[in-house]
Design an enzyme around this catalytic site. Structure first.
Site, mmCIF file in Angstrom:
data_model
loop_
_atom_site.group_PDB
_atom_site.id
_atom_site.type_symbol
_atom_site.label_atom_id
_atom_site.label_comp_id
_atom_site.label_asym_id
_atom_site.label_seq_id
_atom_site.Cartn_x
_atom_site.Cartn_y
_atom_site.Cartn_z
ATOM 1 N N TYR A 116 11.399 0.248 7.651
ATOM 2 C CA TYR A 116 10.480 0.563 6.548
ATOM 3 C C TYR A 116 10.441 -0.598 5.565
ATOM 4 C CZ TYR A 116 8.382 3.371 2.750
ATOM 5 O OH TYR A 116 7.555 3.862 1.769
ATOM 6 N N HIS A 142 9.682 10.736 1.549
ATOM 7 C CA HIS A 142 9.973 9.611 2.440
ATOM 8 C C HIS A 142 11.236 8.878 2.004
ATOM 9 C CE1 HIS A 142 5.722 8.826 4.366
ATOM 10 N NE2 HIS A 142 6.199 10.026 4.617
ATOM 11 N N PHE A 166 1.878 1.851 -0.568
ATOM 12 C CA PHE A 166 2.113 0.684 0.279
ATOM 13 C C PHE A 166 3.297 1.021 1.172
ATOM 14 C CE2 PHE A 166 4.425 -2.981 1.600
ATOM 15 C CZ PHE A 166 3.511 -4.007 1.784
ATOM 16 N N GLU A 167 3.072 1.011 2.471
ATOM 17 C CA GLU A 167 4.154 1.211 3.422
ATOM 18 C C GLU A 167 3.873 0.374 4.660
ATOM 19 O OE1 GLU A 167 5.889 5.713 2.964
ATOM 20 O OE2 GLU A 167 4.083 5.511 4.186
ATOM 21 N N ILE A 168 4.892 -0.275 5.157
ATOM 22 C CA ILE A 168 4.850 -0.911 6.472
ATOM 23 C C ILE A 168 6.060 -0.376 7.212
ATOM 24 C CG2 ILE A 168 5.017 -3.069 7.753
ATOM 25 C CD1 ILE A 168 3.760 -4.482 5.347
#
Length: 383
Positions: free
Chosen positions: A227, A320, A283-285
């Site tokens: 993450y 999350h 914003f998440e990768i």
């Protein structure tokens, strides 16, 4: 008779200067010896220590970069995931323009657009025109965007009205709650997303203010990162009054899922209370297979049964973050310092001079949220 000459003023002056210099030199030597007995990192900031000892800098790995000498131009199995409404087209096109210019025109990762309503012809044609990458459009199944059978909708309505009266942000919004629940437990199970291993979450109205010349998905795969985030901040406590108690119940029932070397300290020093820190999930990768894992599915289902998505206003960001902190080690979570990102009203801008001297950024380091009151990034550095 012995006559003793009195030293001149000039002579005394030089003696005093010599003694002072000798004292200073002795002090410096003594202090240096003293420092040698201790760890010099005691005098460095947590941020300095983090970047020297822990940070993996993707911009230093040329194998990740796109250029004409880049031999392996195959993409990873990743996608840009966009949850968006038709009426947000204009602000989405602004996001896509920057995203394409800064990153995706080089790597051409596909877009997956999701909506709880059918996309209009205008939306589809306009977004297709913004990119050369593949675009896919999906309707969210009703079961992923509706009340589960155990929710008392009258009670949920009362909770929304009460939060609205109390002026809690998005407190009166029903759709916001469906969105948070969908992002917490369903987006990674959508039929159009199931085929992918990695995702980058993109939202309307955001800004990317620095060039991203490397493949982020290759980076997280190569470094076993689950993450990635850019901004960490505190949640509005009125939205999650019983979330942490529910989490503690889960950890008691499923102790086998807890990671002994977890990043738990980021969210709670003792485990008794939640400090409200979370990664800002607009914003998440990340690795989609983490969300699909047995432990996370169990975690989400446990929370979902408690009803907090509707009776309170549990957000996907704290959900999350808590899961990540319980199940992962710190080195599996990456701070994307080089990606300058803004989602009103907060932004992250790298403060390193060399990042800006290359002419690839237009953000203002003085406006970065990193060290502002309410930022949890200092807590992340100190872990």
């Amino acid at each position: 008779m012995v006559i003793i000459k009195k030293p001149s003023q000039r002579s005394l002056y030089f003696q005093y200067v010599f003694l002072i210099a000798l004292t200073i030199i002795s002090s410096v030597i003594s202090f240096a010896f003293f420092l040698s007995l201790f760890d010099i990192t005691l005098f460095k900031s947590n941020r300095q220590i983090f970047f020297e000892n822990e940070y993996v800098n993707p911009t230093k790995d040329r194998t990740l970069f796109y250029d004409f000498n880049y031999e392996n131009k195959t993409r990873e199995n990743g996608a840009i995931v966009v949850l968006v409404r038709n009426e947000e087209l204009s602000s989405l096109m602004s996001s896509m323009r920057q995203f394409e210019d800064r990153f995706n025109k080089k790597f051409q990762y596909p877009y997956v657009f999701l909506n709880d309503k059918e996309f209009t012809k205008e939306f589809i044609e306009s977004t297709k025109a913004m990119t050369n990458a593949e675009t896919k459009y999906g309707l969210i199944p009703v079961e992923m965007w509706s009340y589960p059978s155990w929710i008392n909708q009258t009670e949920a309505l009362y909770a929304r009205k009460k939060m609205e009266e109390d002026k809690v942000i998005y407190g009166g919004s029903e759709s916001y709650r469906h969105m948070c629940r969908f992002n917490s437990g369903f987006f990674f199970r959508h039929p159009l997303i199931e085929q992918y291993d990695y995702y980058w979450r993109l939202e309307p109205g955001v800004e990317f203010m620095c060039d991203i010349d490397y493949d982020v998905f290759k980076f997280i795969k190569k470094n076993n990162i689950t993450y990635g985030f850019t901004i960490a901040l505190m949640e509005v406590k009125e939205t999650i009054p019983t979330l942490w108690d529910t989490v503690k119940e889960f950890t008691k029932e499923y102790p086998e899922y807890m990671n002994k070397n977890s990043a738990m300290k980021f969210i709670s020093n003792t485990g008794k209370n939640y400090n409200m820190c979370h990664f800002w999930s607009n914003f998440e990768i990340g690795d989609l297979n983490f969300w699909r894992s047995e432990k996370y599915i169990k975690f989400f289902e446990f929370l979902d049964k408690a009803g907090g998505f509707f009776y309170e206003r549990w957000g996907d960001a704290p959900v999350h973050t808590i899961a990540l902190a319980l199940f992962l080690e710190k080195n599996q979570i990456h701070f994307f310092n080089d990606i300058s990102y803004r989602h009103d009203p907060f932004e992250h801008c790298p403060i390193e001079k060399d990042v800006h001297e290359g002419g690839k950024c237009h953000c203002n380091p003085e406006k970065t949220f990193d060290f502002t009151w309410g930022s949890c990034l200092p807590s992340w550095f100190s872990l």
